[in-house]
Design a protein around this motif. Structure first.
Motif, PDB file in Angstrom:
ATOM      1  N   GLU A   3      58.464  42.943  17.389  1.00 40.07           N
ATOM      2  CA  GLU A   3      58.501  41.569  17.881  1.00 40.07           C
ATOM      3  C   GLU A   3      58.474  40.588  16.713  1.00 40.07           C
ATOM      4  OE1 GLU A   3      55.617  38.548  20.387  1.00 40.07           O
ATOM      5  OE2 GLU A   3      55.341  40.704  20.584  1.00 40.07           O
ATOM      6  N   THR A  12      70.577  39.148   9.027  1.00 39.18           N
ATOM      7  CA  THR A  12      71.582  39.115  10.088  1.00 39.18           C
ATOM      8  C   THR A  12      72.719  40.072   9.763  1.00 39.18           C
ATOM      9  OG1 THR A  12      72.828  37.292   9.115  1.00 39.18           O
ATOM     10  CG2 THR A  12      71.027  36.711  10.597  1.00 39.18           C
ATOM     11  N   GLU A  13      73.461  40.463  10.802  1.00 37.15           N
ATOM     12  CA  GLU A  13      74.496  41.467  10.606  1.00 37.15           C
ATOM     13  C   GLU A  13      75.796  40.919  10.048  1.00 37.15           C
ATOM     14  OE1 GLU A  13      75.860  43.318  14.218  1.00 37.15           O
ATOM     15  OE2 GLU A  13      75.652  41.468  15.337  1.00 37.15           O
ATOM     16  N   GLN A  14      76.269  39.777  10.501  1.00 38.35           N
ATOM     17  CA  GLN A  14      77.616  39.335  10.161  1.00 38.35           C
ATOM     18  C   GLN A  14      77.794  39.035   8.675  1.00 38.35           C
ATOM     19  OE1 GLN A  14      79.071  35.966  12.321  1.00 38.35           O
ATOM     20  NE2 GLN A  14      81.162  36.326  11.693  1.00 38.35           N
ATOM     21  N   ASP A  24      61.373  30.602  18.136  1.00 36.39           N
ATOM     22  CA  ASP A  24      62.451  30.750  19.109  1.00 36.39           C
ATOM     23  C   ASP A  24      63.102  29.384  19.284  1.00 36.39           C
ATOM     24  OD1 ASP A  24      61.765  33.392  19.460  1.00 36.39           O
ATOM     25  OD2 ASP A  24      60.542  33.022  21.225  1.00 36.39           O
ATOM     26  N   GLU A  31      67.715  33.920  23.732  1.00 35.68           N
ATOM     27  CA  GLU A  31      68.954  34.316  23.070  1.00 35.68           C
ATOM     28  C   GLU A  31      69.096  33.810  21.639  1.00 35.68           C
ATOM     29  OE1 GLU A  31      72.513  33.866  25.318  1.00 35.68           O
ATOM     30  OE2 GLU A  31      71.489  34.282  27.203  1.00 35.68           O
ATOM     31  N   TYR A  32      68.357  32.778  21.244  1.00 33.97           N
ATOM     32  CA  TYR A  32      68.524  32.187  19.907  1.00 33.97           C
ATOM     33  C   TYR A  32      67.185  32.006  19.211  1.00 33.97           C
ATOM     34  CZ  TYR A  32      73.258  31.078  21.376  1.00 33.97           C
ATOM     35  OH  TYR A  32      74.557  31.173  21.803  1.00 33.97           O
ATOM     36  N   PRO A  46      72.068  33.496  16.874  1.00 32.16           N
ATOM     37  CA  PRO A  46      71.866  34.373  18.023  1.00 32.16           C
ATOM     38  C   PRO A  46      70.867  35.493  17.681  1.00 32.16           C
ATOM     39  CG  PRO A  46      74.196  34.053  17.596  1.00 32.16           C
ATOM     40  CD  PRO A  46      73.455  33.473  16.448  1.00 32.16           C
ATOM     41  N   ARG A  47      69.948  35.739  18.570  1.00 37.34           N
ATOM     42  CA  ARG A  47      68.922  36.759  18.374  1.00 37.34           C
ATOM     43  C   ARG A  47      69.540  38.150  18.154  1.00 37.34           C
ATOM     44  NH1 ARG A  47      63.459  37.001  19.539  1.00 37.34           N
ATOM     45  NH2 ARG A  47      63.496  34.927  20.438  1.00 37.34           N
ATOM     46  N   HIS A  48      70.655  38.432  18.848  1.00 34.85           N
ATOM     47  CA  HIS A  48      71.251  39.775  18.765  1.00 34.85           C
ATOM     48  C   HIS A  48      71.881  40.065  17.399  1.00 34.85           C
ATOM     49  CE1 HIS A  48      75.442  38.512  18.902  1.00 34.85           C
ATOM     50  NE2 HIS A  48      75.144  37.707  19.913  1.00 34.85           N
ATOM     51  N   THR A  49      72.049  39.046  16.534  1.00 32.25           N
ATOM     52  CA  THR A  49      72.634  39.280  15.216  1.00 32.25           C
ATOM     53  C   THR A  49      71.610  39.760  14.188  1.00 32.25           C
ATOM     54  OG1 THR A  49      72.350  36.987  14.487  1.00 32.25           O
ATOM     55  CG2 THR A  49      74.423  37.539  15.610  1.00 32.25           C
ATOM     56  N   VAL A  51      69.493  42.327  12.399  1.00 32.99           N
ATOM     57  CA  VAL A  51      69.519  43.780  12.264  1.00 32.99           C
ATOM     58  C   VAL A  51      68.217  44.334  11.697  1.00 32.99           C
ATOM     59  CG1 VAL A  51      72.017  44.015  12.132  1.00 32.99           C
ATOM     60  CG2 VAL A  51      70.728  43.609  10.049  1.00 32.99           C
TER      61      VAL A  51
END
Length: 130
Positions: A3, A12-14, A24, A31-32, A46-49, A51
């Motif tokens: 967490e 980040t991945e990109q 947050d 999401e962000y 974005p949270r999903h980026t 890694v």
């Protein structure tokens, strides 16, 4: 991934950006997130980026990144000195190129001054002949 907590470092991945997790995002916290870079500029990403996340910045470094202007070649998790066999913290191995010679050096987390990720290096490189 554990967490996220304020002050943790994130990668980040990109583009391989590394920064500090601030909070947050207000508009859509599921999401962000808001991340601060080394220049104290805050970005909403974005949270999903994300890694990797850790309280210790050395955990975000990967082989091929540049630390203190040296290319990272590997990691050494612990080191025993020859006197009292005391464990020291995680360190990274870097290749130092001095003219035509290469040798390995070790950098501890507290000695890290700058990081350029391999993604950032690739993105900012000028390709001759292209």
């Amino acid at each position: 991934m554990e967490e996220l907590k304020e002050g943790m470092y994130v990668r980040t991945e990109q583009f391989g950006n590394i920064g500090k997790y601030m909070r947050d995002a207000y508009e859509n916290p599921l999401e962000y997130i808001e991340m601060e870079d080394s220049n104290y500029t805050t970005y909403t990403i974005p949270r999903h980026t994300i890694v990797k996340a850790s309280h210790n910045i050395i955990d975000l470094i990967e082989v091929g990144d540049y630390v203190n202007s040296y290319k990272v070649s590997g990691f050494e998790n612990t080191y025993f000195n020859g006197v009292d066999r005391r464990k020291e913290p995680k360190r990274i191995e870097v290749i130092v190129i001095n003219g035509k010679y290469e040798y390995e050096n070790l950098i501890k987390a507290e000695d890290i001054k700058s990081i350029v990720t391999k993604e950032q290096f690739e993105q900012n490189s000028y390709k001759v002949g292209e």
